[in-house]
Design an enzyme around this catalytic site. Structure first.
Site, PDB file in Angstrom:
ATOM      1  NE  ARG A  63      -4.349  12.745   9.082  1.00 21.32           N
ATOM      2  CZ  ARG A  63      -3.907  13.183  10.447  1.00 21.32           C
ATOM      3  NH1 ARG A  63      -4.339  14.654  10.453  1.00 21.32           N
ATOM      4  NH2 ARG A  63      -3.239  12.913  11.313  1.00 21.32           N
ATOM      5  CD  GLU A 100       7.182  11.987  22.569  1.00 20.60           C
ATOM      6  OE1 GLU A 100       6.485  12.395  21.710  1.00 20.60           O
ATOM      7  OE2 GLU A 100       8.407  12.103  22.249  1.00 20.60           O
TER       8      GLU A 100
END
Ligand code: AMP
Length: 175
Positions: A63, A100
């Site tokens: 994006r 993560e």
């Protein structure tokens, strides 16, 4: 004219538990589809760097490309893509960054930035800041100077700016 973030915020859709449980995904497609807010987002990012020398505007897959390309056009600068591993066809520089769980790689073509060039990094969302920090590192590995990092959305509760000390970091909307 002062920048009014409200019309942009109205066209960002929160999608709970996407792409995985616990994440609230910021869907910017309604903002991009609206001609007024799309322009306001592009101009809003560019105006914060008006008057500076910007040689390249770098977009982060995927994006980031959508916002970085018109910002580059506005500056009369070149556009540079940073992509996930294995997508760029020529010689690359790569940078590992932490997720993560585990790590991932970002890549840039080795001729995408020349030494001394001033590069503006653009992405849609800054979350933990890991992607942006790795991208800044890639610019510097090629000898470029990071003119700044600009985001449409900053998730301030994740503290991403702490990963970008010493850089000019701007965001149009903070959550
Ligand atoms: P980070 O490295 O944690 O700052 O993550 C930034 C990258 O992940 C950006 O390229 C974003 O497009 C994407 N991203 C992270 N969190 C979100 C979110 N809540 N909504 C939309 N995109 C996100």
């Amino acid at each position: 004219m002062t920048f009014d973030p409200a019309p942009l915020a109205e066209r960002i859709r929160d999608i709970p538990d996407f792409p995985k449980p616990g994440v609230v995904f910021k869907d910017i497609t309604p903002l991009l589809a609206d001609p007024v807010t799309f322009r306001a987002a592009v101009d809003g990012v560019a105006e914060r760097f008006d008057g500076q020398r910007i040689d390249r505007v770098l977009g982060i897959e995927a994006r980031g490309f959508i916002l970085a390309a018109p910002v580059a056009y506005r500056f009369g600068a070149g556009f540079v893509p940073v992509r996930k591993a294995g997508k760029l066809p020529w010689e690359i520089e790569r940078q590992e960054y932490e997720l993560e769980y585990g790590t991932d790689l970002l890549e840039i073509h080795r001729d995408a930035v020349s030494p001394g060039e001033r590069v503006l990094v653009v992405d849609d969302v800054m979350a933990t800041g890991g992607t942006a920090a790795a991208t800044a590192r890639l610019v510097e590995k090629l000898g470029g100077e990071v003119a700044g990092l600009a985001f449409l959305i900053e998730l301030t509760f994740l503290g991403g700016r702490a990963k970008l000390p010493g850089y000019e970091v701007v965001s149009l909307l903070q959550y």
